[in-house]
Design a protein around this motif. Structure first.
Motif, PDB file in Angstrom:
ATOM      1  N   ALA A 190     -53.871 -18.286 -46.134  1.00  0.00           N
ATOM      2  CA  ALA A 190     -55.188 -19.345 -46.230  1.00  0.00           C
ATOM      3  C   ALA A 190     -56.500 -18.671 -46.108  1.00  0.00           C
ATOM      4  CB  ALA A 190     -54.989 -20.423 -44.904  1.00  0.00           C
ATOM      5  N   SER A 191     -56.808 -17.547 -45.006  1.00  0.00           N
ATOM      6  CA  SER A 191     -57.911 -16.977 -44.996  1.00  0.00           C
ATOM      7  C   SER A 191     -58.048 -16.168 -46.195  1.00  0.00           C
ATOM      8  CB  SER A 191     -57.744 -15.850 -43.818  1.00  0.00           C
ATOM      9  OG  SER A 191     -57.538 -16.619 -42.651  1.00  0.00           O
ATOM     10  N   LEU A 192     -57.092 -15.358 -46.925  1.00  0.00           N
ATOM     11  CA  LEU A 192     -57.153 -14.661 -48.127  1.00  0.00           C
ATOM     12  C   LEU A 192     -57.634 -15.693 -49.255  1.00  0.00           C
ATOM     13  CD1 LEU A 192     -56.803 -11.936 -49.606  1.00  0.00           C
ATOM     14  CD2 LEU A 192     -54.412 -12.637 -50.100  1.00  0.00           C
ATOM     15  N   ALA A 193     -56.943 -17.032 -49.062  1.00  0.00           N
ATOM     16  CA  ALA A 193     -57.206 -17.738 -50.264  1.00  0.00           C
ATOM     17  C   ALA A 193     -58.795 -18.322 -50.178  1.00  0.00           C
ATOM     18  CB  ALA A 193     -56.579 -19.030 -50.072  1.00  0.00           C
ATOM     19  N   ILE A 194     -59.132 -18.344 -48.874  1.00  0.00           N
ATOM     20  CA  ILE A 194     -60.530 -18.818 -48.478  1.00  0.00           C
ATOM     21  C   ILE A 194     -61.571 -17.671 -49.082  1.00  0.00           C
ATOM     22  CG2 ILE A 194     -62.326 -19.220 -46.851  1.00  0.00           C
ATOM     23  CD1 ILE A 194     -60.065 -20.918 -45.459  1.00  0.00           C
ATOM     24  N   ALA A 229     -65.591 -15.336 -52.782  1.00  0.00           N
ATOM     25  CA  ALA A 229     -66.032 -14.310 -53.628  1.00  0.00           C
ATOM     26  C   ALA A 229     -65.999 -14.513 -55.041  1.00  0.00           C
ATOM     27  CB  ALA A 229     -64.732 -13.256 -53.307  1.00  0.00           C
ATOM     28  N   THR A 230     -65.283 -15.566 -55.384  1.00  0.00           N
ATOM     29  CA  THR A 230     -65.240 -15.674 -56.888  1.00  0.00           C
ATOM     30  C   THR A 230     -66.480 -16.848 -57.388  1.00  0.00           C
ATOM     31  OG1 THR A 230     -63.665 -17.394 -56.748  1.00  0.00           O
ATOM     32  CG2 THR A 230     -63.169 -15.002 -57.557  1.00  0.00           C
ATOM     33  N   PRO A 232     -65.462  -2.204 -51.569  1.00  0.00           N
ATOM     34  CA  PRO A 232     -65.486  -2.271 -49.996  1.00  0.00           C
ATOM     35  C   PRO A 232     -65.396  -3.367 -49.429  1.00  0.00           C
ATOM     36  CG  PRO A 232     -67.042  -0.680 -50.999  1.00  0.00           C
ATOM     37  CD  PRO A 232     -66.525  -1.397 -52.428  1.00  0.00           C
ATOM     38  N   LEU A 233     -66.081  -4.520 -50.048  1.00  0.00           N
ATOM     39  CA  LEU A 233     -66.030  -5.734 -49.425  1.00  0.00           C
ATOM     40  C   LEU A 233     -64.527  -6.168 -49.393  1.00  0.00           C
ATOM     41  CD1 LEU A 233     -69.030  -7.293 -51.327  1.00  0.00           C
ATOM     42  CD2 LEU A 233     -69.048  -6.675 -48.970  1.00  0.00           C
ATOM     43  N   THR A 234     -63.728  -6.108 -50.405  1.00  0.00           N
ATOM     44  CA  THR A 234     -62.341  -6.594 -50.358  1.00  0.00           C
ATOM     45  C   THR A 234     -61.712  -5.650 -49.509  1.00  0.00           C
ATOM     46  OG1 THR A 234     -62.726  -7.040 -52.955  1.00  0.00           O
ATOM     47  CG2 THR A 234     -60.468  -6.834 -52.063  1.00  0.00           C
ATOM     48  N   ILE A 235     -61.833  -4.493 -49.507  1.00  0.00           N
ATOM     49  CA  ILE A 235     -61.222  -3.553 -48.282  1.00  0.00           C
ATOM     50  C   ILE A 235     -61.368  -4.042 -46.856  1.00  0.00           C
ATOM     51  CG2 ILE A 235     -60.556  -1.525 -47.283  1.00  0.00           C
ATOM     52  CD1 ILE A 235     -61.082  -0.452 -50.233  1.00  0.00           C
ATOM     53  N   ALA A 236     -62.825  -4.231 -46.872  1.00  0.00           N
ATOM     54  CA  ALA A 236     -63.097  -4.768 -45.308  1.00  0.00           C
ATOM     55  C   ALA A 236     -62.518  -6.084 -44.844  1.00  0.00           C
ATOM     56  CB  ALA A 236     -64.736  -4.547 -45.304  1.00  0.00           C
TER      57      ALA A 236
END
Length: 141
Positions: free
Chosen positions: A74-78, A83-84, A53-57
């Motif tokens: 860039a937003s996805l990379a951040i 997240a990791t 759910p967090l990844t989908i959101a």
């Protein structure tokens, strides 16, 4: 074979004796290099139902923000880095901290195991409130 209990429906599981056939996989991990220690944790973290759910959101929020492709990447990379951190921080601390890190990480692991349900409930509650607020703001505007 392990002794059978009344509730096990007759299934007997082999028990590995300490020292028989070498150390088990969890016992081997502290002696391996960091790259090999990372592998057993990546797949369960990626496939964990609590992360979906967090990844989908996050994907929906980033995708609907109307950003140029470069900024979306860039937003996805951040997001991926943040997240990791929960997985990567202990991997970085363990080899550097020695015995003190082992004790500290062991205590944190026990705490997380004891409070897993409460942490998950609070996480989903906050995520639900955020999504509810986003939905209400869309309906009002």
């Amino acid at each position: 074979m392990a002794p059978r209990s009344p509730g096990d429906r007759g299934v007997a599981y082999p028990v590995q004796q300490a020292g028989a056939g070498g150390p088990s996989r969890p016992e081997k991990l502290p002696r391996t290099d960091p790259a090999r220690r990372r592998k057993p944790g990546v797949a369960p973290a990626a496939l964990n139902a609590e992360n979906a759910p967090l990844t989908i959101a996050a994907g929906a929020t980033i995708g609907s923000a109307g950003l140029p492709v470069g900024q979306e990447i860039a937003s996805l990379a951040i997001f991926v880095v943040i997240a990791t951190l929960g997985l990567l921080a202990p991997l970085a601390v363990f080899p550097l901290g020695g015995e003190r890190a082992k004790t500290t990480l062991g205590n944190r692991k026990e705490w997380a195991a004891q409070h897993n349900v409460a942490v998950t409930a609070v996480l989903f509650f906050v995520l639900g409130l955020k999504l509810l607020g986003d939905g209400i703001s869309i309906l009002v505007s």
